[in-house]
Structures are given as C-alpha cells and as structure tokens.
Design a protein around this motif. Structure first.
Motif: not given
Ligand SMILES: [Zn+2]
Length: 307
Positions: A218-237
C-alpha cells in the motif's frame, strides 16, 4: 495526511532540486514554529543545503557551512496540514500560510536563480514545527530516538507489536512503527483484511505476514504512483496520472480505496463501508471482509480504544 508516501515523494523531489544549493537566508514567520533556539536559523545563511531525507513522517533537511559550527539538520514535522514546497517567487507578505522560509540559490537540478523552500500550513491551527539540531544531536533527540522501525520499504516482522493494543492504535503509533497515520492505516488494514480494533496479540503468523505485506504494497504503491504516474486504482475513469512535479500541489490527490469513503461500496465485495468515531479519530472499514460480518458498536469502541 501527509504520511510516509507523501513525505517520501516530497523528499525525493526536493532533494533532486536543492541539494548543494547556497543558502541566502532562513527565517520563521510562524512564531511558534521553531522549537529550538541554538543554532539559530540565521546561522544557515552563507552555507549550503546538503540534501533532504526522511525518518517516519519527519522531513530532515541538511545544512553545512555558513555560520554553523558543525553540520546541522532542520527536522520538520508537517503535522496534518503542512506542506514543504519550492517556489521560484518570493512569498508575499500577505501569505498567512508561511511558517518557515529558506531562501536558496542554485541546486542539484542546475537551477541558477533564487528559490524559496517554504513550509506552509493550511487551516487556522499552527501545529507544524521545526527543530534545527547539530547532526550529533539528531539521533538522540526524542523526536527521532523514540521512533520505531520504518513501515516501508522493509517493515519488521511485527512479532513485537504490543499484544494488548488494537491494530489500528499500534500501527499508527510512531513509537511502534514509523510512517503510518490515520489515512494509510485504513487502507493497510482493509488490504490485509484485518479488523481495526483487533488486539495485536490475537494475530497468527499468517495474519502478521499479511499485515506486513499490506504495508509494503500500500505505501509502496502510493509512492510509485506519485513518482512514476500511472492509473490510480481509486479513480473510476482510470485516466493515467502524471508523475508529481515541483512545486508540489497544496492538495495531493491520494489513491484511496476506503479512507473517507464511508457509505460507498467496498471495492472487494460491494458491502457498504462503515465508519466508527472515537474522539478525533475516524476509521473506515468493511464489515464483510474485515470484521467477519459484524459492524462495530460505538459503546464497545470507546472501551476498546482506551489503549
Ligand atoms: Zn469488503
């Protein structure tokens, strides 16, 4: 908020920008912000910024030279509403969010002009704080020495969790494990399918391993999204996000599946997510995949949470 992933992303981006920068001046417009007096912020002028690092939810900004008798570290706690940002314009006198300003020139990213590293705080409370410590005082200062092991990237095996504490209480306690607050505690416990008010001593080895793995993911996934971008699992779009960039936004969009989503369906089984309140804490959980089909009652909660 901000917790380990947000602080780690802040540290990485700022370090890559300002490491090696010369310090023009440092001051604290927030009258209650600085908790130490010697060395003074004035001593930073003429020195250089040696880089940023993180310990738990604390930001550590290194300095050397100038009026300092030895290398020093500015320890910053953003509390719930602080941000550390880098701006290319000077702060206006009317910006009431500014608590601390370090004016810099140059840095590792090759930027040649003047910039301001600014601790800002939103809302009415002045809770964010800083300490300027000589480096040999940092490890023994109580704000650092009392911290438990890091929750990411390699948390301990969790056999040392205090047996009578609740999971929620224990993993949010910085002396037990450092980096997790109320936001990521909800996400980690949901990911691990564990009840927030369960006693730590009740966990078996498999559940402890699940909790540890959830911290990493969970912590690594959030950091990866911040640093590298990508699909937010919480974003319905499912629209891909860009990596974070400086100056960091006032409001960071967090990829949250359960926290503050009370009343919405559990992403795993569709059950309505519930919240329990105790004093200023609110936790969101799924009564199907976390508490075995039983919602918490508030009376039970207030007794259980006295830990
Ligand atoms: Zn569920």
């Amino acid at each position: 908020m901000p917790e380990l992933p947000e602080i780690e992303a802040t540290v990485r981006l700022l370090d890559a920008a300002v490491r090696g920068a010369e310090v023009d001046s440092a001051r604290a417009p927030g009258l209650a912000t600085m908790r130490t007096f010697a060395p003074s912020l004035d001593a930073l002028a003429g020195g250089t910024c040696s880089g940023l690092r993180r310990r738990g939810k604390l930001l550590l900004v290194g300095f050397e030279g100038g009026g300092l008798e030895a290398p020093a570290t500015l320890v910053l706690h953003l509390m719930s509403a602080g941000r550390l940002q880098l701006w290319e314009k000077r702060a206006g006198p009317r910006d009431r969010t500014v608590r601390l300003v370090v004016r810099l020139r140059g840095g590792a990213d090759g930027f040649a002009e003047e910039r301001e590293l600014r601790l800002r705080e939103f809302g009415t409370k002045q809770a964010a704080w800083g300490k300027l410590l000589l480096d040999d005082q940092v490890a023994v200062d109580e704000t650092i020495s009392h911290l438990g092991p890091e929750a990411w990237p390699d948390p301990p095996d969790l056999t040392e969790l205090p047996p009578r504490r609740t999971l929620r209480g224990a993993i949010r306690d910085q002396r037990v494990i450092a980096g997790i607050g109320r936001t990521w505690a909800d996400e980690i416990l949901w990911t691990a399918k564990l009840a927030p008010l369960r006693r730590c001593g009740d966990l078996d080895d498999e559940q402890r391993a699940r909790l540890r793995q959830a911290m990493i993911d969970v912590l690594g996934g959030a950091l990866g999204l911040y640093m590298d971008g990508g699909v937010d699992p919480a974003d319905p779009d499912g629209k891909p996000r860009k990596p974070l960039a400086l100056p960091l936004p006032d409001k960071l969009p967090l990829p949250l599946l359960v926290h503050r989503r009370t009343g919405q369906p559990c992403p795993r089984d569709g059950t309505t997510l519930l919240a329990v309140h105790y004093e200023d804490d609110e936790m969101t959980y799924c009564p199907t995949c976390q508490t075995g089909g039983k919602p918490y009652k508030d009376r039970r909660l207030s007794r259980l949470l006295k830990d």
